[in-house]
Motif scaffolding. Structure first.
Motif, PDB file in Angstrom:
ATOM      1  N   LEU A  21       0.823  -1.208   0.000  1.00  0.00           N
ATOM      2  CA  LEU A  21       0.000   0.000   0.000  1.00  0.00           C
ATOM      3  C   LEU A  21       0.858   1.258   0.000  1.00  0.00           C
ATOM      4  CD1 LEU A  21      -2.851  -0.907   2.510  1.00  0.00           C
ATOM      5  CD2 LEU A  21      -3.076  -0.520   0.058  1.00  0.00           C
ATOM      6  N   TRP A  22       1.919   1.241   0.776  1.00  0.00           N
ATOM      7  CA  TRP A  22       2.792   2.406   0.886  1.00  0.00           C
ATOM      8  C   TRP A  22       3.507   2.713  -0.417  1.00  0.00           C
ATOM      9  CZ3 TRP A  22       8.374   2.806   1.645  1.00  0.00           C
ATOM     10  CH2 TRP A  22       8.780   4.070   2.071  1.00  0.00           C
ATOM     11  N   ARG A  23       3.657   1.691  -1.277  1.00  0.00           N
ATOM     12  CA  ARG A  23       4.305   1.931  -2.578  1.00  0.00           C
ATOM     13  C   ARG A  23       3.416   2.714  -3.533  1.00  0.00           C
ATOM     14  NH1 ARG A  23       9.371   1.875  -2.549  1.00  0.00           N
ATOM     15  NH2 ARG A  23       9.333   1.608  -4.814  1.00  0.00           N
ATOM     16  N   VAL A  24       2.124   2.826  -3.225  1.00  0.00           N
ATOM     17  CA  VAL A  24       1.226   3.628  -4.056  1.00  0.00           C
ATOM     18  C   VAL A  24       1.610   5.104  -3.871  1.00  0.00           C
ATOM     19  CG1 VAL A  24      -1.167   4.289  -4.491  1.00  0.00           C
ATOM     20  CG2 VAL A  24      -0.607   1.922  -3.845  1.00  0.00           C
ATOM     21  N   ILE A  27      -0.503   7.401  -1.570  1.00  0.00           N
ATOM     22  CA  ILE A  27      -0.420   7.099  -0.146  1.00  0.00           C
ATOM     23  C   ILE A  27       0.938   7.496   0.399  1.00  0.00           C
ATOM     24  CG2 ILE A  27      -0.408   5.217   1.545  1.00  0.00           C
ATOM     25  CD1 ILE A  27      -2.460   3.787  -0.185  1.00  0.00           C
ATOM     26  N   ARG A  28       1.992   7.253  -0.358  1.00  0.00           N
ATOM     27  CA  ARG A  28       3.345   7.542   0.112  1.00  0.00           C
ATOM     28  C   ARG A  28       3.564   9.035   0.319  1.00  0.00           C
ATOM     29  NH1 ARG A  28       8.591   4.490  -2.424  1.00  0.00           N
ATOM     30  NH2 ARG A  28      10.124   5.156  -0.863  1.00  0.00           N
TER      31      ARG A  28
END
Length: 432
Positions: A21-24, A27-28
């Motif tokens: 998710l954080w790689r989106v 979002i990051r």
């Protein structure tokens, strides 16, 4: 499904899911990895998974799995606060304490006062929020400490992501957060000593705590310094550091000071020559693998209920106290010390960062019976909201001033940062 299979599946989900998710990019840009992991832990608890599929939740989180999670959670949080102690540059704090003193006092003092007010208000309006051991005064002080927390490691992560960590603003914010952390742990230690038992027991804990501090400062630290002077190998450094961390944590836990304070003190005691290498070896594994166990253990105890008037009321009170207290408490002394308004407000925005440190403190206070589950959930939600608000508030503070050459800062196109030599640039590294 066997308990071991369930534990491994939970581990897989906690380690891989938040990272994906954080790689989106969307979002990051707004949330560090730690915040995504905290949210994932919350969603696996009664907030979402337990509410949508109670039978499946009970099957996955069996007593055996819960026991394993709690054990791994203790190891993970001990290593995390050990790394937080490694981040604390005591020599740098001594050099800059006079310059930063008024700002540090304001960034702690005003949030503490507003947090006390919020704590007494919550105790009067929702008595069920108080813990089993806490009276109104102890409860209000607990809320005040949570409002005054600044998360040093998460703040460092945000500054790194904005390429500001080597600029003057970033270094000032880190120094202020370190002073906040030091005061925070002292306040928690004193509060726990007073809360756990009679006055005689409190005096005993205080005496044993002083003995522990003396042992760390006069015995452990000199011995580690001598070992560091001998240029031992990296494996010896790792074993000596972890052995010190777990011994200090066990001793602090045995004297009722708490394993978290013990591990943090061990990090502070580490020789400066070891710190970078230790952080490189311990912090990535702790953040990626061990901390998620702490997040899910925390999430299983927190119920985020947006439809509850009590929850929303407590969340609004503590969030308002945090943002107003941190921003005003930092910005006004900074401006009085000669900082321009954009830097002063930006420092205030950075100081209201919460993240994992808030959750660690909350777990300590909940386990000690000083706060109850309702305010625990509201404060966990406040930690997520305030951390997500850090970057937007920072950009808002700097937006009216397109360039601040004296600070090595640029605000342009939503990006604000300074590189290591104070030269500002764009997000792609272009000089300006």
């Amino acid at each position: 499904m066997t308990p071991k299979t369930a534990l491994l599946l939970v581990t897989l989900l906690l380690v891989v899911g938040p990272w994906l998710l954080w790689r989106v990019p969307a979002i990051r840009r707004v949330a560090p990895l730690a915040v995504v992991q905290i949210v994932a832990g919350l969603l696996l608890g009664p907030t979402l998974f337990g509410r949508l599929a109670p039978e499946a939740s009970a099957a996955v989180f069996s007593p055996w799995v819960l026991s394993a999670l709690n054990g791994l959670s203790g190891i993970g949080v001990a290593l995390y606060v050990f790394c937080s102690g490694l981040h604390l540059d005591t020599a740098g704090l001594r050099d800059s304490a006079r310059r930063l003193g008024p700002m540090a006092a304001g960034s702690m003092g005003l949030p503490l006062l507003l947090g006390l007010g919020a704590g007494f208000w919550i105790a009067a309006a929702w008595p069920e929020a108080m813990g089993a051991r806490g009276d109104r005064v102890g409860f209000a002080i607990s809320v005040a400490i949570c409002v005054a927390v600044t998360a040093l490691p998460v703040l460092a992560a945000i500054l790194r992501e904005l390429n500001m960590i080597q600029g003057r603003l970033g270094q000032t914010a880190l120094a202020l957060a370190a002073l906040n952390d030091m005061a925070l742990w002292l306040a928690i230690a004193a509060l726990l000593a007073l809360a756990r038992g009679s006055a005689a027991h409190s005096l005993l804990v205080a005496a044993l705590s002083l003995a522990w501090i003396a042992a760390m400062a006069l015995v452990a630290r000199p011995l580690l310094a001598r070992l560091a002077a001998r240029s031992v190998g990296p494996d010896t450094v790792l074993v000596a550091a972890l052995g010190t961390a777990f011994a200090s944590a066990a001793l602090a836990e045995a004297i009722d000071l708490g394993l978290i304070i013990g591990a943090f003190g061990a990090g502070v005691a580490m020789p400066a020559a070891w710190r970078v290498a230790l952080l490189a070896r311990i912090e990535p594994l702790t953040a990626a693998v061990l901390l998620p166990f702490f997040f899910v253990s925390t999430g299983l105890r927190a119920t985020i209920d947006p439809g509850s008037g009590a929850f929303l009321g407590m969340l609004a009170l503590v969030t308002l106290a945090t943002v107003l207290g941190k921003v005003a408490g930092t910005a006004l002394p900074a401006r009085a010390a000669g900082e321009p308004w954009p830097e002063a407000l930006a420092l205030g925005a950075l100081m209201q960062t919460k993240g994992l440190m808030e959750v660690v403190v909350l777990a300590v206070l909940l386990d000690a019976g000083l706060i109850g589950a309702p305010v625990f959930s509201a404060l966990v939600a406040m930690a997520v909201v305030c951390t997500l608000a850090t970057a937007p508030l920072l950009r808002l503070a700097l937006r009216p001033w397109r360039s601040l050459p004296h600070a090595g800062l640029v605000a342009r196109g939503g990006s604000v940062y300074a590189d290591g030599d104070g030269q500002a640039g764009t997000a792609g590294g272009e000089r300006r």
